[in-house]
Design a protein around this motif. Structure first.
Motif, PDB file in Angstrom:
ATOM      1  N   UNK A 217     -15.992   4.458  12.606  1.00  0.00           N
ATOM      2  CA  UNK A 217     -14.927   3.678  11.994  1.00  0.00           C
ATOM      3  C   UNK A 217     -14.048   3.132  13.116  1.00  0.00           C
ATOM      4  N   UNK A 218     -13.783   1.843  13.097  1.00  0.00           N
ATOM      5  CA  UNK A 218     -12.827   1.223  14.010  1.00  0.00           C
ATOM      6  C   UNK A 218     -11.692   0.678  13.154  1.00  0.00           C
ATOM      7  N   UNK A 219     -10.464   0.903  13.598  1.00  0.00           N
ATOM      8  CA  UNK A 219      -9.324   0.413  12.826  1.00  0.00           C
ATOM      9  C   UNK A 219      -8.265  -0.146  13.760  1.00  0.00           C
ATOM     10  N   UNK A 220      -7.477  -1.055  13.225  1.00  0.00           N
ATOM     11  CA  UNK A 220      -6.340  -1.595  13.957  1.00  0.00           C
ATOM     12  C   UNK A 220      -5.076  -1.285  13.173  1.00  0.00           C
ATOM     13  N   UNK A 221      -4.237  -0.377  13.690  1.00  0.00           N
ATOM     14  CA  UNK A 221      -3.011  -0.005  12.993  1.00  0.00           C
ATOM     15  C   UNK A 221      -1.835  -0.927  13.311  1.00  0.00           C
ATOM     16  N   UNK A 222      -2.054  -1.931  14.174  1.00  0.00           N
ATOM     17  CA  UNK A 222      -0.950  -2.741  14.690  1.00  0.00           C
ATOM     18  C   UNK A 222      -0.678  -3.982  13.838  1.00  0.00           C
ATOM     19  N   UNK A 223       0.591  -4.377  13.829  1.00  0.00           N
ATOM     20  CA  UNK A 223       0.995  -5.621  13.188  1.00  0.00           C
ATOM     21  C   UNK A 223       2.300  -6.073  13.837  1.00  0.00           C
ATOM     22  N   UNK A 224       2.390  -7.369  14.123  1.00  0.00           N
ATOM     23  CA  UNK A 224       3.571  -7.900  14.825  1.00  0.00           C
ATOM     24  C   UNK A 224       4.871  -7.674  14.061  1.00  0.00           C
TER      25      UNK A 224
ATOM     26  N   UNK B 240     -27.252   0.172  13.406  1.00  0.00           N
ATOM     27  CA  UNK B 240     -25.927   0.766  13.493  1.00  0.00           C
ATOM     28  C   UNK B 240     -25.133   0.260  12.295  1.00  0.00           C
ATOM     29  N   UNK B 241     -24.243   1.078  11.775  1.00  0.00           N
ATOM     30  CA  UNK B 241     -23.329   0.639  10.715  1.00  0.00           C
ATOM     31  C   UNK B 241     -21.915   1.045  11.127  1.00  0.00           C
ATOM     32  N   UNK B 242     -21.065   0.015  11.267  1.00  0.00           N
ATOM     33  CA  UNK B 242     -19.684   0.226  11.688  1.00  0.00           C
ATOM     34  C   UNK B 242     -18.726  -0.336  10.647  1.00  0.00           C
ATOM     35  N   UNK B 243     -17.599   0.353  10.476  1.00  0.00           N
ATOM     36  CA  UNK B 243     -16.497  -0.177   9.685  1.00  0.00           C
ATOM     37  C   UNK B 243     -15.478  -0.726  10.672  1.00  0.00           C
ATOM     38  N   UNK B 244     -15.026  -1.960  10.432  1.00  0.00           N
ATOM     39  CA  UNK B 244     -13.990  -2.580  11.250  1.00  0.00           C
ATOM     40  C   UNK B 244     -12.886  -3.031  10.296  1.00  0.00           C
ATOM     41  N   UNK B 245     -11.739  -2.345  10.362  1.00  0.00           N
ATOM     42  CA  UNK B 245     -10.721  -2.543   9.337  1.00  0.00           C
ATOM     43  C   UNK B 245      -9.320  -2.687   9.909  1.00  0.00           C
ATOM     44  N   UNK B 246      -8.654  -3.785   9.544  1.00  0.00           N
ATOM     45  CA  UNK B 246      -7.226  -3.915   9.825  1.00  0.00           C
ATOM     46  C   UNK B 246      -6.500  -2.943   8.910  1.00  0.00           C
ATOM     47  N   UNK B 247      -5.605  -2.156   9.468  1.00  0.00           N
ATOM     48  CA  UNK B 247      -4.838  -1.189   8.676  1.00  0.00           C
ATOM     49  C   UNK B 247      -3.350  -1.361   8.978  1.00  0.00           C
ATOM     50  N   UNK B 248      -2.823  -2.538   8.614  1.00  0.00           N
ATOM     51  CA  UNK B 248      -1.415  -2.830   8.891  1.00  0.00           C
ATOM     52  C   UNK B 248      -0.477  -1.943   8.085  1.00  0.00           C
ATOM     53  N   UNK B 249      -0.984  -1.278   7.049  1.00  0.00           N
ATOM     54  CA  UNK B 249      -0.152  -0.344   6.285  1.00  0.00           C
ATOM     55  C   UNK B 249       0.404   0.768   7.161  1.00  0.00           C
TER      56      UNK B 249
END
Length: 175
Positions: free
Chosen positions: A89-96, A48-57
């Motif tokens: 693709x997994x991303x996190x759009x959140x930022x405190x 499996x190949x996954x992208x895991x990326x913080x996307x605070x932008x």
């Protein structure tokens, strides 16, 4: 149902594409040397190949989730030309400290927390003990270890060569 198999988790900015700071437009996207070949090599191995990326932008209001999806679609199209693919693709759009209220929060998905990796392992039959992540920040490695997978710190160069070295090292017992 797919068989259980190892996963390669890849951070995006700084590992797959040159990190120019909040890359969100196709015209700003530039592959890191060896990125496409790396993905293809692990596809060919049956991983499996996954992208895991913080996307605070996204939380900061620099670009939207739709902008990010367009960029990920571009990456997928480019990869398909070489017979390669990202399984998800997994991303996190959140930022405190985000400017956009709906994205201003702490999140279990934001690395160094392991949420994105845990989601991938819940969504796909992943052989956790045989899997590892390549990232360019300490938070990536912390997320990998928190998820119970290996972690390798990429400092630049050809990511395909690095991944091959990491795989050999990992198979020899490094984590």
């Amino acid at each position: 149902m797919d068989r259980i198999r190892p996963a390669l988790f890849l951070d995006r900015d700084g590992v797959l594409n040159v990190d120019k700071g909040y890359v969100s437009r196709v015209e700003d996207f530039e592959w890191v040397e060896g990125a496409r070949e790396c993905i293809k090599a692990f596809n060919d191995r049956g991983w499996w190949v996954f992208v895991v990326t913080n996307q605070s932008g996204i939380a900061r209001g620099y670009y939207t989730e739709d902008d990010m999806r367009v960029l990920h679609d571009h990456m997928s199209t480019e990869l398909a030309k070489t017979g390669a693919h990202i399984d998800r693709f997994y991303h996190c759009p959140f930022h405190e400290e985000g400017e956009i209220a709906r994205y201003r929060k702490d999140s279990f998905d934001r690395k160094p927390k392991p949420g994105m990796l845990m989601s991938a392992m819940a969504d796909f039959p992943v052989a956790r003990e045989q899997s590892f992540l390549i990232g360019d920040k300490q938070t990536d490695i912390e997320a990998a270890h928190a998820a119970g997978v290996g972690g390798f710190f990429f400092t630049g160069g050809n990511v395909h060569q690095f991944a091959e070295w990491a795989l050999a090292d990992f198979e020899d017992g490094a984590r």
